[in-house]
Design a protein around this motif. Structure first.
Motif, mmCIF file in Angstrom:
data_model
loop_
_atom_site.group_PDB
_atom_site.id
_atom_site.type_symbol
_atom_site.label_atom_id
_atom_site.label_comp_id
_atom_site.label_asym_id
_atom_site.label_seq_id
_atom_site.Cartn_x
_atom_site.Cartn_y
_atom_site.Cartn_z
ATOM 1 N N TRP A 1 4.217 -1.340 -2.617
ATOM 2 C CA TRP A 1 3.825 -1.266 -1.211
ATOM 3 C C TRP A 1 2.312 -1.438 -1.073
ATOM 4 O O TRP A 1 1.815 -2.099 -0.163
ATOM 5 C CB TRP A 1 4.275 0.072 -0.628
ATOM 6 N N TYR B 1 4.080 -14.270 1.294
ATOM 7 C CA TYR B 1 4.371 -13.637 2.575
ATOM 8 C C TYR B 1 3.116 -13.150 3.300
ATOM 9 O O TYR B 1 3.119 -13.044 4.530
ATOM 10 C CB TYR B 1 5.345 -12.469 2.400
ATOM 11 N N VAL C 1 5.068 -11.855 -2.732
ATOM 12 C CA VAL C 1 3.977 -11.119 -2.102
ATOM 13 C C VAL C 1 2.841 -12.059 -1.723
ATOM 14 O O VAL C 1 2.304 -11.995 -0.604
ATOM 15 C CB VAL C 1 3.463 -10.007 -3.041
ATOM 16 N N VAL D 1 10.319 -4.817 -1.175
ATOM 17 C CA VAL D 1 9.105 -4.374 -1.857
ATOM 18 C C VAL D 1 9.013 -2.850 -1.908
ATOM 19 O O VAL D 1 8.578 -2.278 -2.913
ATOM 20 C CB VAL D 1 7.856 -4.963 -1.156
ATOM 21 N N VAL E 1 4.422 -5.550 -8.255
ATOM 22 C CA VAL E 1 4.838 -5.515 -6.862
ATOM 23 C C VAL E 1 5.017 -4.073 -6.405
ATOM 24 O O VAL E 1 5.749 -3.294 -7.026
ATOM 25 C CB VAL E 1 6.145 -6.308 -6.662
ATOM 26 N N ILE F 1 1.252 -5.299 -1.441
ATOM 27 C CA ILE F 1 1.491 -6.177 -0.299
ATOM 28 C C ILE F 1 0.498 -5.883 0.821
ATOM 29 O O ILE F 1 -0.005 -6.793 1.474
ATOM 30 C CB ILE F 1 2.951 -6.075 0.213
#
Length: 423
Positions: free
Chosen positions: A384, A110, A107, A19, A382, A387
């Motif tokens: 940082w 997780y 994403v 990611v 997607v 997420i």
């Protein structure tokens, strides 16, 4: 016996590397694309369809085992995800849409899975530690003048760290800064460590000289002050209104053409020609009401039009997460996204004391909303920021709904309780 959350940690770290799109290249992506139009802009160490398929397969297998609660994600993100999946039907490039969709599914999967294995605080600690290592290495390389951490060409000398561009490094640092400031108690960081990393983050942002990151960091830091508590209700009301006004001004600065402000931030009055791109892209977005498909960025027709506008031979992005979402999925998707982040801000802001989880979610959502104005990786692309936002969302909803998030899953069987013997 080995605990299974220790086995999950390498998988999670692999996903974070995917990611974050870390790179190790002597030249930044913008310089390479300008020198060679046929060069690839993807310089990430962990990337590609194989890495994405591996991460997705692991996520699906783990989801089957631990059965995460989708209530913690909420309906609006899932509706957006379904809309993105449906766009494969009318997509300009179905393969690109499926690939981009797989990353977003990763994403969404997780975030609750990490909660099950590591717990909320454990997952946050993992993300913060990962970010700390990356930023320390990036700053060290930049300070010694290593080309792997510096920009070339137009932005020569600016810091990009272990990333392909300074505008990827800057937002990464912003997230780490906000986590250090507003999640210190959740992370249980010693004061000296927190202050040290805040100083490193500030130095990194100054080195990157990313104007969008400056504005996002300012908006996020100010947003957290909204929850400062006062005994006097009048003072409390005035304080919160003042914070909201400051955040709105920060948002206006992020998209406005006020020349003197932009020059102070190191930008030209057209936001590095962004406004020129936006004018053309907005008109194009109404020609395809449903968009060109998730991940396609408006398709080849728009890309060629922008290339001709600036007399370039390489592709040009629209430089805005909101506009990119409109081009790919239509303005209805933008409305859904705005409704989603608006509902998150409202659900936390209406509480006098939402707790550390609520404050952190509020701060992350504000910076994500601001950075999405001028960077294409915003909204549901997607990144940082995305997420971390999803993890904060899952943690907040678990707290608000009273959902029982189990302790980290282990492979050690539960010991039976002794039964009292009776005569």
């Amino acid at each position: 016996m080995i605990r299974t959350h220790h086995l999950f940690l390498p998988v999670f770290l692999f996903f974070l590397a995917l990611v974050s799109k870390l790179t190790w290249s002597a030249f930044d992506a913008q310089y390479l694309m300008a020198a060679d139009p046929n060069a690839t802009a993807d310089l990430a160490l962990v990337s590609g369809k194989f890495a994405t398929a591996l991460a997705l397969a692991a996520a699906l297998a783990l989801a089957f085992v631990v059965r995460p609660s989708w209530r913690l994600v909420g309906p609006l993100p899932l509706i957006l995800l379904a809309w993105a999946a449906g766009s494969a039907v009318w997509s300009y490039d179905m393969n690109t849409t499926i690939f981009s969709l797989a990353l977003v599914v990763c994403v969404v999967l997780y975030a609750p899975i990490a909660m099950r294995f590591l717990g909320y605080e454990g997952a946050l600690k993992t993300i913060w530690a990962f970010g700390t290592v990356v930023i320390l290495l990036s700053v060290a390389l930049a300070l010694i003048g290593d080309s792997h951490a510096l920009m070339q060409g137009l932005h020569e000398g600016r810091w990009r760290g272990l990333f392909s561009h300074k505008n990827s490094f800057g937002p990464f640092v912003v997230i780490h800064l906000l986590l250090t400031v507003y999640a210190r108690k959740l992370l249980r960081l010693p004061l000296w460590l927190a202050l040290g990393m805040i100083a490193v983050d500030v130095v990194a942002l100054i080195g990157a000289q990313s104007a969008a990151s400056f504005v996002a960091a300012f908006a996020g830091l100010v947003a957290g002050l909204y929850f400062v508590s006062f005994r006097n209700r009048t003072i409390q009301f005035v304080w919160r209104v003042s914070v909201v006004v400051i955040m709105v001004v920060a948002g206006v600065v992020a998209v406005s053409g006020f020349g003197w402000i932009l020059e102070a931030l190191g930008r030209d009055p057209t936001l590095s020609s962004r406004t020129l791109i936006w004018d053309r892209a907005i008109a194009f977005s109404f020609e395809r009401p449903l968009g060109t498909g998730f991940g396609t960025g408006g398709g080849t027709e728009l890309s060629l039009a922008l290339q001709n506008m600036f007399r370039l031979t390489n592709s040009v992005s629209v430089q805005s997460g909101y506009l990119n979402l409109a081009l790919e999925l239509g303005w209805i998707a933008v409305a859904l996204f705005v409704a989603w982040i608006g509902s998150l801000l409202y659900s936390t802001a209406r509480r006098s004391n939402p707790g550390p989880r609520g404050v952190l979610l509020f701060v992350i959502v504000v910076q994500h909303a601001v950075i999405s104005f001028t960077e294409v990786f915003g909204t549901i692309n997607v990144s940082w920021s995305f997420i971390v936002l999803m993890l904060c969302l899952v943690g907040w909803r678990a707290q608000e709904t009273g959902a029982a998030v189990r302790r980290p899953v282990t492979s050690r069987p539960a010991r039976p309780r002794p039964v009292a013997q009776t005569s």
